[in-house]
Design a protein around this motif. Structure first.
Motif, short mmCIF file in Angstrom:
data_model
loop_
_atom_site.label_atom_id
_atom_site.label_comp_id
_atom_site.label_asym_id
_atom_site.label_seq_id
_atom_site.Cartn_x
_atom_site.Cartn_y
_atom_site.Cartn_z
N PRO A 167 7.68 -10.20 8.76
CA PRO A 167 6.63 -11.01 8.13
C PRO A 167 6.34 -10.49 6.73
CG PRO A 167 5.69 -9.49 9.74
CD PRO A 167 7.18 -9.36 9.86
N LEU A 168 6.03 -11.40 5.79
CA LEU A 168 5.81 -10.96 4.40
C LEU A 168 4.34 -10.94 4.03
CD1 LEU A 168 8.67 -12.95 2.60
CD2 LEU A 168 8.67 -10.56 3.32
N HIS A 169 3.62 -12.03 4.32
CA HIS A 169 2.22 -12.11 3.87
C HIS A 169 1.35 -11.15 4.69
CE1 HIS A 169 -1.67 -13.79 2.81
NE2 HIS A 169 -1.05 -14.47 1.85
N PRO A 170 0.47 -10.40 4.04
CA PRO A 170 -0.38 -9.46 4.79
C PRO A 170 -1.17 -10.13 5.92
CG PRO A 170 -0.52 -8.98 2.45
CD PRO A 170 0.28 -10.25 2.57
N TYR A 171 -1.52 -11.40 5.77
CA TYR A 171 -2.23 -12.10 6.85
C TYR A 171 -1.31 -12.29 8.06
CZ TYR A 171 -4.57 -15.80 9.46
OH TYR A 171 -5.15 -16.54 10.46
N THR A 172 -0.05 -12.69 7.80
CA THR A 172 0.92 -12.86 8.90
C THR A 172 1.12 -11.51 9.61
OG1 THR A 172 2.05 -14.38 7.41
CG2 THR A 172 3.14 -13.90 9.50
N VAL A 173 1.24 -10.45 8.81
CA VAL A 173 1.42 -9.12 9.40
C VAL A 173 0.23 -8.80 10.31
CG1 VAL A 173 1.59 -6.64 8.88
CG2 VAL A 173 2.80 -8.31 7.44
N GLY A 174 -0.99 -9.09 9.83
CA GLY A 174 -2.20 -8.85 10.62
C GLY A 174 -2.20 -9.65 11.92
N LEU A 175 -1.82 -10.93 11.82
CA LEU A 175 -1.79 -11.77 13.04
C LEU A 175 -0.79 -11.23 14.06
CD1 LEU A 175 -1.74 -15.53 11.91
CD2 LEU A 175 -3.55 -14.33 13.13
N LEU A 176 0.38 -10.82 13.57
CA LEU A 176 1.40 -10.31 14.50
C LEU A 176 0.96 -9.00 15.14
CD1 LEU A 176 4.74 -11.08 12.62
CD2 LEU A 176 3.83 -12.22 14.62
N ARG A 177 0.29 -8.15 14.35
CA ARG A 177 -0.18 -6.87 14.89
C ARG A 177 -1.22 -7.09 15.99
NH1 ARG A 177 -0.31 -3.50 9.74
NH2 ARG A 177 1.87 -2.84 9.66
N CYS A 178 -1.92 -8.25 15.92
CA CYS A 178 -2.93 -8.53 16.95
C CYS A 178 -2.26 -8.83 18.30
CB CYS A 178 -3.77 -9.75 16.57
SG CYS A 178 -4.82 -9.46 15.18
N VAL A 179 -1.02 -9.24 18.27
CA VAL A 179 -0.37 -9.71 19.50
C VAL A 179 0.75 -8.77 19.94
CG1 VAL A 179 0.90 -11.66 20.50
CG2 VAL A 179 -0.89 -12.09 18.86
N PHE A 180 1.47 -8.22 18.96
CA PHE A 180 2.60 -7.34 19.30
C PHE A 180 2.32 -5.93 18.79
CE2 PHE A 180 4.49 -11.58 18.43
CZ PHE A 180 5.00 -11.86 19.68
N GLU A 181 2.96 -4.91 19.41
CA GLU A 181 2.91 -3.57 18.85
C GLU A 181 4.33 -3.03 18.76
OE1 GLU A 181 0.58 -1.13 21.44
OE2 GLU A 181 1.59 -1.89 23.22
N LEU A 182 4.52 -2.08 17.85
CA LEU A 182 5.85 -1.53 17.65
C LEU A 182 6.12 -0.49 18.73
CD1 LEU A 182 8.01 -2.13 15.57
CD2 LEU A 182 7.18 -0.22 14.23
N GLY A 183 7.13 -0.74 19.57
CA GLY A 183 7.45 0.19 20.65
C GLY A 183 8.27 1.37 20.14
#
Ligand SMILES: Nc1ncnc2c1ncn2[C@@H]1O[C@H](COP(=O)(O)OP(=O)(O)OP(=O)(O)O)[C@@H](O)[C@H]1O
Ligand code: SF4
Ligand SMILES: [Mg+2]
Length: 324
Positions: A244-260
């Motif tokens: 993801p590029l936009h900081p908002y998209t990054v924030g949305l993805l972090r709300c749902v997924f985490e880096l394993g």
């Protein structure tokens, strides 16, 4: 197939200040393509969807831009032409399924009514076509759904009936506004599988609206990320999920997924949210609308609003980190 340019929608609710709900939105959908519209509550997703079918409420005081469906400019159509189009060429699954189903009519009858509204066919022929469709969609309980009144069905069965109603005339575009939000996770998975089946079987194009990247990841080819009435990022689903590029998209993805540990994103057990709130509908926005919440904000981010930067094929982003 669908080309939207500079679409802007403003509401003037009685006795309250004007609201800019959709702001200079550009996007397109190709035949058979499934596109997701992702964003938090209030960002303008439903308003955008309603404007495509010209179903905005009377409080919508301004609708500007252009919406081409094939060669037809939808913003230029009269009410009778719109009625011919709705349900036949473009159909909508509403955020509240109750809107789509008549409580005092059997489900099979009301799906058949949609066919009769668009084709000069007899009642029995329409009913037979509905039965065939429900069977074709693999509903194990097709007979019961066909004969039931809406209140006699579970949430999942009702939603399947609404989907059948939306596709019965084989439209080229189906707009589905949060079609699984009210369902429990198992039923949600069944409905998402049904959408995937429809895509493969009928080559229907979809605009699939959701606040959840995890849901969109299962059904769409491309994602439009919406914030404060603007499309702030647009890319293929795999690109958005991997990078993801936009900081908002990054924030949305972090709300749902985490880096394993293995370096891949996996679903989170506890769901956080992006700190802060989106701008209020009547707030004046200076610069980037995400700036007050952006962990990567820079000095220039309040000077003006970033323009869309086109990157590689089909990728676009509105953020000064990438130019704009
Ligand atoms: N009929 C209306 N009259 C006035 N303002 C409205 C109306 N409908 C929506 N709005 C405002 O327009 C903005 C966008 O609302 P919209 O319902 O399109 O958002 P949404 O992204 O679909 O939200 P949700 O995820 O909660 O469904 C909000 O600020 C909302 O308050
Ligand atoms: S333009 Fe600035 S404030 Fe806006 S998202 Fe990009 S870095 Fe953040
Ligand atoms: Mg909505």
């Amino acid at each position: 197939m669908l080309q939207v340019r500079g679409l802007t929608v403003r509401y003037r609710p009685e006795g309250r200040a004007e609201v800019a709900a959709v702001n200079q939105v550009d996007f397109s959908i190709a035949s058979g393509e499934a596109v997701g519209l992702l964003g938090e509550s209030g960002c303008g997703k439903t308003t955008l969807a309603l404007s495509l079918l010209r179903l905005l409420p009377a409080t919508a005081c301004e609708v500007r831009g252009s919406i081409f469906f094939g060669k037809t400019e939808l913003l230029g159509l009269g009410e009778s032409e719109l009625r011919r189009l709705r349900g036949a060429k473009i159909s909508m699954i509403f955020q509240e399924p109750e809107i789509s189903l008549n409580p005092v009519m059997r489900v099979g009858e009301q799906i058949a009514e949609v066919i009769r509204a668009h084709h000069p066919k007899g009642r029995q022929q329409c009913l037979d076509e509905v039965r065939a469709l429900l069977d074709q969609l693999g509903f194990s309980d097709a007979h019961r759904i066909f004969n039931a009144y809406p209140h006699q069905l579970s949430g999942g069965q009702r939603q399947r009936a609404v989907i059948a109603q939306a596709i019965v005339c084989k439209p080229s575009l189906v707009i589905a506004d949060e079609p699984t939000t009210a369902l429990d996770p198992t039923v949600q998975s069944e409905i998402l599988a049904l959408f995937n089946d429809l895509k493969a079987r009928f080559q229907t194009a979809f605009l699939f609206i959701s606040h959840s990247p995890a849901i969109l990841a299962k059904v769409v080819d491309r994602i439009l990320v919406m914030y404060a009435g603007r499309i702030v990022e647009e890319a293929e689903t795999t690109q958005i999920l991997r990078h993801p590029l936009h900081p908002y998209t990054v924030g949305l993805l972090r709300c749902v997924f985490e880096l394993g540990d293995e370096g891949a994103f996996r679903p989170r057990r506890v769901l956080p949210s992006i700190p802060g709130n989106p701008p209020g509908p009547t707030d004046l926005i200076h610069g980037c609308p995400f700036e007050p919440r952006c962990p990567e904000r820079m000095e220039d981010c309040t000077a003006r609003e970033p323009r869309e930067v086109k990157l590689e094929d089909s990728r676009g982003v509105r953020c000064f980190k990438y130019g704009g």
